[in-house]
Motif scaffolding. Structure first.
Motif, mmCIF file in Angstrom:
data_model
loop_
_atom_site.group_PDB
_atom_site.id
_atom_site.type_symbol
_atom_site.label_atom_id
_atom_site.label_comp_id
_atom_site.label_asym_id
_atom_site.label_seq_id
_atom_site.Cartn_x
_atom_site.Cartn_y
_atom_site.Cartn_z
ATOM 1 N N UNK A 184 -5.167 -3.625 -3.550
ATOM 2 C CA UNK A 184 -4.102 -2.623 -3.604
ATOM 3 C C UNK A 184 -3.821 -2.300 -5.066
ATOM 4 N N UNK A 185 -2.943 -1.331 -5.281
ATOM 5 C CA UNK A 185 -2.605 -0.945 -6.658
ATOM 6 C C UNK A 185 -1.776 -2.042 -7.312
ATOM 7 N N UNK A 186 -1.962 -2.191 -8.624
ATOM 8 C CA UNK A 186 -1.171 -3.191 -9.345
ATOM 9 C C UNK A 186 0.203 -2.590 -9.655
ATOM 10 N N UNK A 187 1.222 -3.432 -9.871
ATOM 11 C CA UNK A 187 2.544 -2.902 -10.235
ATOM 12 C C UNK A 187 2.470 -1.960 -11.440
ATOM 13 N N UNK A 210 -19.278 2.122 -7.731
ATOM 14 C CA UNK A 210 -20.530 1.518 -7.245
ATOM 15 C C UNK A 210 -20.390 0.008 -7.056
ATOM 16 N N UNK A 211 -19.224 -0.544 -7.418
ATOM 17 C CA UNK A 211 -19.017 -1.991 -7.222
ATOM 18 C C UNK A 211 -18.491 -2.282 -5.804
ATOM 19 N N UNK A 212 -18.224 -1.232 -5.022
ATOM 20 C CA UNK A 212 -17.695 -1.431 -3.670
ATOM 21 C C UNK A 212 -18.675 -0.923 -2.613
ATOM 22 N N UNK A 213 -18.638 -1.531 -1.444
ATOM 23 C CA UNK A 213 -19.460 -1.031 -0.334
ATOM 24 C C UNK A 213 -18.776 0.218 0.226
ATOM 25 N N UNK A 214 -19.488 0.966 1.063
ATOM 26 C CA UNK A 214 -18.922 2.206 1.613
ATOM 27 C C UNK A 214 -17.645 1.939 2.405
ATOM 28 N N UNK A 215 -17.652 0.849 3.204
ATOM 29 C CA UNK A 215 -16.466 0.523 4.014
ATOM 30 C C UNK A 215 -15.282 0.172 3.108
ATOM 31 N N UNK A 216 -15.575 -0.653 2.080
ATOM 32 C CA UNK A 216 -14.510 -1.058 1.146
ATOM 33 C C UNK A 216 -13.919 0.168 0.451
ATOM 34 N N UNK A 218 -13.846 3.370 1.475
ATOM 35 C CA UNK A 218 -13.028 4.183 2.386
ATOM 36 C C UNK A 218 -11.668 3.530 2.616
ATOM 37 N N UNK A 219 -11.695 2.217 2.834
ATOM 38 C CA UNK A 219 -10.463 1.478 3.106
ATOM 39 C C UNK A 219 -9.532 1.500 1.891
ATOM 40 N N UNK A 221 -9.441 3.671 -0.578
ATOM 41 C CA UNK A 221 -8.894 5.014 -0.801
ATOM 42 C C UNK A 221 -7.686 5.256 0.101
ATOM 43 N N UNK A 222 -7.820 4.867 1.363
ATOM 44 C CA UNK A 222 -6.711 5.059 2.314
ATOM 45 C C UNK A 222 -5.489 4.246 1.888
ATOM 46 N N UNK A 223 -5.755 3.016 1.432
ATOM 47 C CA UNK A 223 -4.667 2.126 1.020
ATOM 48 C C UNK A 223 -3.934 2.691 -0.202
ATOM 49 N N UNK A 224 -4.720 3.210 -1.158
ATOM 50 C CA UNK A 224 -4.120 3.788 -2.378
ATOM 51 C C UNK A 224 -3.255 4.993 -2.002
ATOM 52 N N UNK A 225 -3.785 5.860 -1.132
ATOM 53 C CA UNK A 225 -3.023 7.041 -0.703
ATOM 54 C C UNK A 225 -1.699 6.632 -0.053
ATOM 55 N N UNK A 226 -1.782 5.601 0.811
ATOM 56 C CA UNK A 226 -0.593 5.125 1.530
ATOM 57 C C UNK A 226 0.437 4.572 0.535
ATOM 58 N N UNK A 227 -0.037 3.773 -0.425
ATOM 59 C CA UNK A 227 0.883 3.169 -1.404
ATOM 60 C C UNK A 227 1.573 4.228 -2.251
ATOM 61 N N UNK A 228 0.811 5.251 -2.646
ATOM 62 C CA UNK A 228 1.402 6.327 -3.451
ATOM 63 C C UNK A 228 2.475 7.057 -2.643
ATOM 64 N N UNK A 229 2.194 7.260 -1.360
ATOM 65 C CA UNK A 229 3.142 7.960 -0.483
ATOM 66 C C UNK A 229 4.408 7.132 -0.292
ATOM 67 N N UNK A 230 4.230 5.825 -0.013
ATOM 68 C CA UNK A 230 5.375 4.927 0.212
ATOM 69 C C UNK A 230 6.267 4.869 -1.030
#
Length: 350
Positions: A184-187, A210-216, A218-219, A221-230
């Motif tokens: 997740x994003x750091x403080x 390139x240090x992450x797999x495709x699944x990682x 996608x996941x 990106x979604x988590x970052x978007x959610x955290x920014x929204x929250x």
């Protein structure tokens, strides 16, 4: 018994002084008149060509800031974006140099020309950001720098004999590099974006994807978007500034699918199937930077340069700069204070 109206008057006076929240840009009304049918050719279609010639002569300014911890490939990515050595690495930056103890700000200017179009590009780097053990308030020098550029522009604008074309040093775009942790994003990331999203256009990018797999990826990106929204953090393109339905549809797609762009930068060329490509060589193959199957660099470049560059400049001028200007003039009763230098000049003129 008279306290009520007096207080309400006071409150009314106070509310006049408090600057209004950022207003949405005014969308021009659609003309209601009937289309006139032309009897012959007038030539109003040449207006676009006239504007093109004028702007080609003056050229364009674009100021891009890169922020993130060292080692995330900021310099490389900017060099890849503009396909030339434009970042500090190419400006005599020694590898032996120590990481600065505090955040420094280095601006490097270049003139890039392509197809007869000249662009004065300034890359603003922030070495030292997020590299200390205690990173408390390390966004302050960056916020100060951004506001100083607004101040500089404002001072030029309120001069009696002002320049026909004020040099524009305002930061049009801030690329914020997120570490590819997959968690997740750091403080620090949240604090920076919370403070600066109000004064500059922030585009979050996940570095070294390139240090992450495709699944990682996608996941994450979604988590970052959610955290920014929250956390109520608005990144560019901000929803409230979409001018019409077409803009909204296009920007919604970017906000919901592409952001934050997971990118890989490289200024090295390799031969792949007889073609020269920008990429990174790994033991299991070459990661092609401009190949959408490998990373989203091409999407980022199209977004920043090919579709939204002018809009980034307009939002900076009409929203962020206007907010700063209104606040400054409000705080100061109408005008920025005369500097000692201008006072001396004023006296000598008398």
């Amino acid at each position: 018994p008279h306290a009520g109206p007096v207080e309400s008057k006071k409150e009314a006076a106070m509310s006049e002084l408090v600057p209004e929240p950022r207003q949405k840009p005014v969308v021009p009304m659609k003309p209601t008149g009937i289309n006139a049918s032309l009897l012959g050719y007038i030539g109003i279609d040449t207006i676009i060509e006239q504007m093109r010639k004028k702007t080609m002569k003056t050229g364009f300014d674009f100021n891009i800031m890169v922020v993130g911890q060292s080692g995330l490939g900021k310099s490389t990515l900017v060099n890849t974006l503009f396909k030339s050595q434009v970042s500090r690495k190419s400006s005599g930056w020694n590898r032996e140099e120590k990481i600065p103890k505090t955040v420094e700000i280095k601006a490097i200017g270049h003139v890039i020309e392509e197809g007869g179009v000249k662009m004065k590009l300034t890359v603003i780097d922030t070495p030292g950001f997020g590299d200390q053990i205690n990173n408390e308030n390390c966004w302050e020098p960056i916020e100060k720098y951004i506001n100083e550029q607004y101040e500089k522009f404002l001072k030029e604008e309120v001069n009696i004999a002002r320049k026909k074309r004020i040099p524009d040093t305002r930061v049009h775009c801030c690329l914020y590099f997120i570490s590819p942790t997959g968690h997740s994003l750091r403080p620090l990331d949240l604090e920076f974006m919370k403070h600066l999203s109000k004064v500059v256009n922030i585009i979050p990018v996940i570095a070294k994807a390139d240090t992450m797999t495709l699944e990682e990826k996608t996941e994450f990106k979604q988590r970052v978007r959610k955290e920014l929204e929250v956390n109520g953090i608005e990144f560019y393109p901000q929803k409230e500034f979409d001018e019409d339905l077409e803009d909204k549809t296009e920007n919604d797609k970017i906000r919901q699918e592409s952001m934050p762009f997971a990118v890989v930068g490289s200024d090295k060329e390799y031969q792949v199937n007889g073609k020269r490509v920008l990429g990174r060589k790994t033991p299991w193959g070459i990661i092609e930077v401009e190949n959408l199957n490998h990373c989203e660099f091409a999407l980022l470049r199209d977004f920043v340069i090919r579709t939204h560059l002018q809009d980034l400049k307009e939002v900076t001028h009409n929203i962020h700069y206007e907010t700063y200007r209104a606040k400054r003039l409000n705080d100061n009763g109408g005008l920025p204070p005369m500097t000692v230098e201008t006072e001396e000049n004023h006296e000598s003129n008398l």
